[in-house]
Write an enzyme that holds these catalytic residues in place. Structure first.
Site, PDB file in Angstrom:
ATOM      1  N   ASP A  35       0.855  -1.184   0.000  1.00 18.54           N
ATOM      2  CA  ASP A  35       0.000   0.000   0.000  1.00 18.54           C
ATOM      3  C   ASP A  35       0.896   1.241   0.000  1.00 18.54           C
ATOM      4  O   ASP A  35       1.899   1.277   0.716  1.00 18.54           O
ATOM      5  CB  ASP A  35      -0.909  -0.018   1.236  1.00 18.54           C
ATOM      6  CG  ASP A  35      -2.024   0.999   1.150  1.00 18.54           C
ATOM      7  OD1 ASP A  35      -1.725   2.214   1.179  1.00 18.54           O
ATOM      8  OD2 ASP A  35      -3.184   0.585   1.053  1.00 18.54           O
ATOM      9  N   ASN A  92     -12.890  -3.256   2.570  1.00 23.61           N
ATOM     10  CA  ASN A  92     -13.789  -2.110   2.672  1.00 23.61           C
ATOM     11  C   ASN A  92     -14.749  -2.215   1.496  1.00 23.61           C
ATOM     12  O   ASN A  92     -14.318  -2.357   0.348  1.00 23.61           O
ATOM     13  CB  ASN A  92     -13.016  -0.795   2.612  1.00 23.61           C
ATOM     14  CG  ASN A  92     -12.083  -0.627   3.789  1.00 23.61           C
ATOM     15  OD1 ASN A  92     -12.391  -1.060   4.889  1.00 23.61           O
ATOM     16  ND2 ASN A  92     -10.941  -0.013   3.567  1.00 23.61           N
ATOM     17  N   GLN A  99     -13.903   2.527   1.184  1.00 21.60           N
ATOM     18  CA  GLN A  99     -13.386   2.048  -0.096  1.00 21.60           C
ATOM     19  C   GLN A  99     -13.164   3.243  -1.008  1.00 21.60           C
ATOM     20  O   GLN A  99     -14.080   4.036  -1.244  1.00 21.60           O
ATOM     21  CB  GLN A  99     -14.340   1.047  -0.747  1.00 21.60           C
ATOM     22  CG  GLN A  99     -13.773   0.439  -2.018  1.00 21.60           C
ATOM     23  CD  GLN A  99     -14.698  -0.593  -2.652  1.00 21.60           C
ATOM     24  OE1 GLN A  99     -15.833  -0.795  -2.209  1.00 21.60           O
ATOM     25  NE2 GLN A  99     -14.210  -1.239  -3.683  1.00 21.60           N
ATOM     26  N   HIS A 105     -10.526  -5.534  -3.203  1.00 23.18           N
ATOM     27  CA  HIS A 105      -9.169  -5.726  -2.688  1.00 23.18           C
ATOM     28  C   HIS A 105      -9.209  -5.986  -1.188  1.00 23.18           C
ATOM     29  O   HIS A 105     -10.054  -5.465  -0.471  1.00 23.18           O
ATOM     30  CB  HIS A 105      -8.267  -4.527  -2.993  1.00 23.18           C
ATOM     31  CG  HIS A 105      -8.749  -3.212  -2.477  1.00 23.18           C
ATOM     32  ND1 HIS A 105      -9.783  -2.506  -3.078  1.00 23.18           N
ATOM     33  CD2 HIS A 105      -8.340  -2.451  -1.430  1.00 23.18           C
ATOM     34  CE1 HIS A 105      -9.975  -1.360  -2.423  1.00 23.18           C
ATOM     35  NE2 HIS A 105      -9.112  -1.317  -1.407  1.00 23.18           N
TER      36      HIS A 105
END
Length: 119
Positions: A35, A92, A99, A105
């Site tokens: 991330d 999410n 999200q 994901h």
């Protein structure tokens, strides 16, 4: 159409190699990458290569692919050596849940205490 790459989707662009990402694992059906705004020492996203808007749509349309994402989340945790201390897998679903990229994901978070609520 579900499953088809979307021209305006950041994660579809990562899958296609059009946008760089730090990929840590890749299978025939999934990609896992770090991330860019980590919320824990280990924060890796696991995505299906096929485009589905969110986890609920993915699970309804392709339960086997949803299982691939979860299996890879566990493999990522093992590779990152957070599996024995504990880790969190978060999907999410929807803007109200946080999200921001509408391509299903899983967030794999670990490497520190993850008390509830998250943060």
């Amino acid at each position: 159409m579900a499953g088809e790459p979307q021209a305006d989707c950041l994660f579809c662009k990562i899958v296609a190699g059009e946008v760089p990402a730090t990929v840590v694992r890749e299978t025939g059906t999934t990609v896992a990458f770090r991330d860019i705004n980590p919320q824990a020492p280990t924060h890796i996203l696991v995505i299906p290569k096929a485009h589905y808007r969110d986890a609920a749509v993915l699970a309804a349309a392709e339960p086997g692919l949803a299982a691939d994402v979860l299996r890879e989340a566990g493999a990522v945790a093992a590779d990152e050596k957070v599996d024995d201390r504990g880790y969190r897998i978060i999907f999410n679903t929807g803007a109200g849940a946080g999200q921001t990229v509408f391509h299903a994901h899983a967030h794999v978070l670990g490497g520190r205490g993850l008390d509830w609520p998250p943060g």
